[in-house]
Design a protein around this motif. Structure first.
Motif, mmCIF file in Angstrom:
data_model
loop_
_atom_site.group_PDB
_atom_site.id
_atom_site.type_symbol
_atom_site.label_atom_id
_atom_site.label_comp_id
_atom_site.label_asym_id
_atom_site.label_seq_id
_atom_site.Cartn_x
_atom_site.Cartn_y
_atom_site.Cartn_z
ATOM 1 N N ASP A 142 0.861 -1.176 0.000
ATOM 2 C CA ASP A 142 0.000 0.000 0.000
ATOM 3 C C ASP A 142 0.899 1.227 0.000
ATOM 4 N N ARG A 143 0.411 2.293 -0.576
ATOM 5 C CA ARG A 143 1.213 3.524 -0.664
ATOM 6 C C ARG A 143 1.738 3.953 0.705
ATOM 7 N N SER A 144 0.971 3.746 1.743
ATOM 8 C CA SER A 144 1.387 4.141 3.084
ATOM 9 C C SER A 144 2.541 3.283 3.602
ATOM 10 N N GLU A 145 2.682 2.067 3.081
ATOM 11 C CA GLU A 145 3.733 1.164 3.546
ATOM 12 C C GLU A 145 4.995 1.199 2.684
ATOM 13 N N LEU A 146 4.920 1.760 1.487
ATOM 14 C CA LEU A 146 6.070 1.749 0.571
ATOM 15 C C LEU A 146 7.300 2.384 1.211
#
Length: 170
Positions: A142-146
């Motif tokens: 997810d973009r938040s985890e990248l």
């Protein structure tokens, strides 16, 4: 109502069995799908650089492989470039997607390619690979985890390419 269909049949190579012709056509179609991934070009360039540097073996990990739509065509391309020992690992949390990846990998039937698929999370795969970094590491989150995974991915792969998780078609 009258419907007409047009079918394209791959050209028959002299002496090639039909199964080889069909396998070649399916590989071409899979590569066309993989080429839509933004990481495709970078991976191909890295494979070419490794091969030009004299490498004949390569280790590739896809920590969010899904059904192998990117990983498997990369393995085929590595083989076509001349790598004679290709080790690959695909990890994903979707057991059904992994089953499809295993079936597709079995159809490759190339002794130079050893591929295994494991069920697990991206983070766990990155931690596991950090002990023995892959030549090429692919991952998606997810973009938040990248951003959180980026540092770990750099330890897990000599070349790490991350991307956002694709939205599933519903």
């Amino acid at each position: 109502m009258h419907l007409e269909y047009a079918y394209a049949v791959p050209p028959v190579r002299s002496g090639a069995p039909l199964s080889a012709i069909v396998r070649h056509a399916l590989c071409d179609a899979a590569e066309a799908v993989a080429a839509r991934d933004l990481r495709w070009t970078a991976v191909l360039e890295q494979l070419k650089m490794l091969h030009a540097a004299g490498r004949r073996s390569v280790r590739i990990v896809d920590a969010a492989c899904g059904d192998g739509a990117l990983l498997l065509p990369i393995l085929g391309r590595a083989r076509a470039l001349g790598f004679v020992a290709i080790e690959a690992r695909g990890v994903d949390g979707d057991a059904a997607a992994l089953a499809r990846a295993r079936r597709a990998a079995a159809a490759m039937a190339d002794r130079a390619i050893a591929v295994q698929f494991d069920c697990g999370s991206v983070e766990a795969a990155l931690h596991a690979e950090a002990a023995f970094p892959a030549d090429i590491l692919l991952y998606a989150a997810d973009r938040s985890e990248l951003a959180r995974f980026a540092a770990l991915a750099r330890r897990a792969g000599n070349m790490a390419l991350g991307g956002p998780v694709r939205e599933s078609a519903q």
